[in-house]
Design an enzyme around this catalytic site. Structure first.
Site, short mmCIF file in Angstrom:
data_model
loop_
_atom_site.label_atom_id
_atom_site.label_comp_id
_atom_site.label_asym_id
_atom_site.label_seq_id
_atom_site.Cartn_x
_atom_site.Cartn_y
_atom_site.Cartn_z
N ASP A 27 47.91 26.03 12.53
CA ASP A 27 49.24 25.72 11.96
C ASP A 27 50.01 26.99 11.59
O ASP A 27 51.20 26.92 11.29
CB ASP A 27 49.08 24.91 10.66
CG ASP A 27 48.81 23.43 10.90
OD1 ASP A 27 48.83 23.01 12.06
OD2 ASP A 27 48.57 22.71 9.91
N TRP A 136 46.47 11.47 -2.35
CA TRP A 136 47.07 11.34 -1.03
C TRP A 136 46.41 10.08 -0.48
O TRP A 136 45.18 10.08 -0.30
CB TRP A 136 46.62 12.44 -0.12
CG TRP A 136 47.01 13.88 -0.21
CD1 TRP A 136 47.19 14.70 0.87
CD2 TRP A 136 47.23 14.72 -1.36
NE1 TRP A 136 47.51 15.97 0.45
CE2 TRP A 136 47.55 16.02 -0.91
CE3 TRP A 136 47.22 14.50 -2.75
CZ2 TRP A 136 47.84 17.07 -1.77
CZ3 TRP A 136 47.50 15.55 -3.60
CH2 TRP A 136 47.81 16.81 -3.11
N TYR A 138 45.95 8.11 2.70
CA TYR A 138 46.20 8.14 4.14
C TYR A 138 45.34 7.08 4.83
O TYR A 138 44.13 7.27 4.99
CB TYR A 138 45.88 9.53 4.71
CG TYR A 138 46.86 10.62 4.31
CD1 TYR A 138 48.10 10.32 3.75
CD2 TYR A 138 46.56 11.96 4.53
CE1 TYR A 138 49.00 11.32 3.41
CE2 TYR A 138 47.46 12.98 4.19
CZ TYR A 138 48.67 12.65 3.63
OH TYR A 138 49.56 13.65 3.29
N ARG A 140 43.50 5.56 7.59
CA ARG A 140 43.02 6.24 8.80
C ARG A 140 41.63 5.73 9.19
O ARG A 140 40.88 5.30 8.33
CB ARG A 140 42.96 7.75 8.54
CG ARG A 140 43.12 8.58 9.77
CD ARG A 140 43.46 10.01 9.42
NE ARG A 140 44.85 10.18 9.03
CZ ARG A 140 45.38 11.37 8.73
NH1 ARG A 140 44.64 12.45 8.73
NH2 ARG A 140 46.65 11.47 8.41
N LYS A 169 50.80 10.15 -2.79
CA LYS A 169 51.50 10.84 -1.70
C LYS A 169 51.27 10.00 -0.45
O LYS A 169 50.12 9.77 -0.06
CB LYS A 169 50.84 12.21 -1.56
CG LYS A 169 51.46 13.17 -0.61
CD LYS A 169 50.91 14.54 -1.00
CE LYS A 169 51.30 15.67 -0.12
NZ LYS A 169 50.70 15.73 1.17
N ILE A 170 52.36 9.52 0.14
CA ILE A 170 52.25 8.64 1.31
C ILE A 170 53.23 9.07 2.38
O ILE A 170 54.19 9.80 2.12
CB ILE A 170 52.50 7.16 0.93
CG1 ILE A 170 53.85 6.99 0.19
CG2 ILE A 170 51.36 6.58 0.10
CD1 ILE A 170 54.23 5.55 -0.09
N LYS A 171 53.01 8.56 3.58
CA LYS A 171 53.91 8.90 4.70
C LYS A 171 55.16 8.03 4.66
O LYS A 171 55.13 6.90 4.15
CB LYS A 171 53.17 8.69 6.02
CG LYS A 171 51.87 9.47 6.09
CD LYS A 171 51.72 10.30 7.32
CE LYS A 171 50.74 11.41 7.02
NZ LYS A 171 49.93 11.83 8.11
N GLY A 195 55.15 15.37 3.95
CA GLY A 195 56.02 16.03 4.93
C GLY A 195 55.73 15.72 6.39
O GLY A 195 56.60 15.25 7.13
N GLY A 196 54.50 15.99 6.83
CA GLY A 196 54.15 15.77 8.23
C GLY A 196 54.40 16.99 9.09
O GLY A 196 54.90 18.02 8.61
N GLY A 223 54.69 20.82 3.48
CA GLY A 223 54.08 22.09 3.88
C GLY A 223 54.75 22.63 5.12
O GLY A 223 55.66 23.46 5.06
P1 FBP Z 1 52.57 18.75 5.63
O1 FBP Z 1 53.93 18.65 4.97
O2 FBP Z 1 52.37 20.04 6.32
O3 FBP Z 1 52.31 17.52 6.48
O4 FBP Z 1 51.52 18.72 4.43
C1 FBP Z 1 51.21 17.53 3.76
C2 FBP Z 1 49.76 17.18 3.92
O5 FBP Z 1 49.45 16.02 3.20
C3 FBP Z 1 48.81 18.28 3.51
O6 FBP Z 1 48.55 18.26 2.13
C4 FBP Z 1 47.62 18.00 4.35
O7 FBP Z 1 46.89 19.14 4.67
C5 FBP Z 1 48.22 17.50 5.60
O8 FBP Z 1 49.46 16.94 5.29
C6 FBP Z 1 47.37 16.45 6.27
O9 FBP Z 1 47.81 16.35 7.58
P2 FBP Z 1 47.26 15.28 8.58
O10 FBP Z 1 48.10 14.06 8.35
O11 FBP Z 1 47.50 15.88 9.92
O12 FBP Z 1 45.82 15.06 8.26
#
Ligand code: FBP
Length: 255
Positions: A27, A136, A138, A140, A169-171, A195-196, A223
């Protein structure tokens, strides 16, 4: 526990930099591979908080911006059902100066019960030490067909509330209406958009952030869209206008 130390006008802009563990240095470029560059960016960009794993926090954190230590993590070298276990204690995070701890729950993974249980313990320890607990969430793993589906994003938000997080923290699922339902599902938990990967168009990314805020999000944890930008400090200021000053995308871009 209060997230107040990370909030201005009830909004927050967090700088995420745990990707070195999650994705590896792929990255990064010559500049942003250096955690000291990110620490300076957190200060110059007037971020509300910076997110590091323990190793970076111990060596690079300078105390000038509130710290969140990410307690779990994993590499992307292991395939299969995602599992990220605790790598740093809450006590150690407090010693380094963290005001909050962060923890990823891969909801829907075959291993989710381990992460739910671990976060439960971490949340109690963090609150005993007067620190906020951020998760966070996620969705998955093989069971998750589309982690951006509105009902899945809302489920992620609700998990944050159910497990006692102070912030989740969510998408962003792509539209305001769906995110509004996610924010509603999170109840009193502060919702941060994640962020993504770096967006092809900066304006599009800003429109998504604006959408998340309009839906009731507290802010953004970002990020790559900042530190991979050709001008990270300018991008940080643009996002600050949008998130903290609540300006329109047009106004933010003009600043
Ligand atoms: P970004 O804004 O770069 O996506 O960072 C947010 C984040 O949640 C980081 O804290 C974490 O490392 C990353 O995204 C996880 O990314 P992925 O969804 O690819 O696992």
């Amino acid at each position: 526990m209060s997230m107040n130390v990370f909030l201005t006008k009830n909004r927050g802009l967090l700088l995420a930099y745990d990707q070195g563990l999650e994705h590896g240095p792929t990255d990064f470029n010559e500049k942003n591979v250096d955690p000291a560059f990110i620490m300076n960016l957190a200060v110059e960009g007037q971020f509300s908080g910076v997110i590091f794993q323990k190793g970076l926090a111990e060596k690079y954190y300078d105390g000038k911006v509130p710290l969140i230590v990410k307690l779990n993590g994993k590499t992307n070298l292991v395939k299969g059902e995602p599992l990220a276990r605790q790598l740093c204690s809450v006590k150690r995070a407090a010693e380094i100066g963290a005001k909050a701890v962060g923890y990823t729950i891969f909801a829907g993974s075959a291993h989710e019960s381990l992460m739910l249980e671990e976060f439960g313990r971490i949340q109690e320890e963090a609150h005993r030490l007067n620190m906020a607990a951020i998760t966070w969430v996620y969705p998955r793993g093989a069971a998750i067909k589309n982690d951006m589906a509105p009902e899945i994003v809302a489920y992620a938000a609700r998990i944050g509330l159910e497990v006692g997080a102070d912030a989740v923290k969510i998408k962003y699922p792509g539209d305001v209406k769906s995110f509004k339902w996610a924010v509603k599902s999170a109840g009193k938990v502060k919702v941060f958009m994640s962020g993504g990967p770096k967006a092809a168009s900066e304006a599009n990314f800003l429109r998504q952030v604006r959408g998340a805020l309009d839906a009731g999000a507290t802010g953004l944890a970002v990020g790559r869209n900042v530190w991979q930008s050709s001008d990270p400090v300018r991008m940080a200021h643009t996002l600050r206008k949008l998130v903290i000053e609540n300006s329109s995308v047009k106004e933010a871009l003009r600043a």
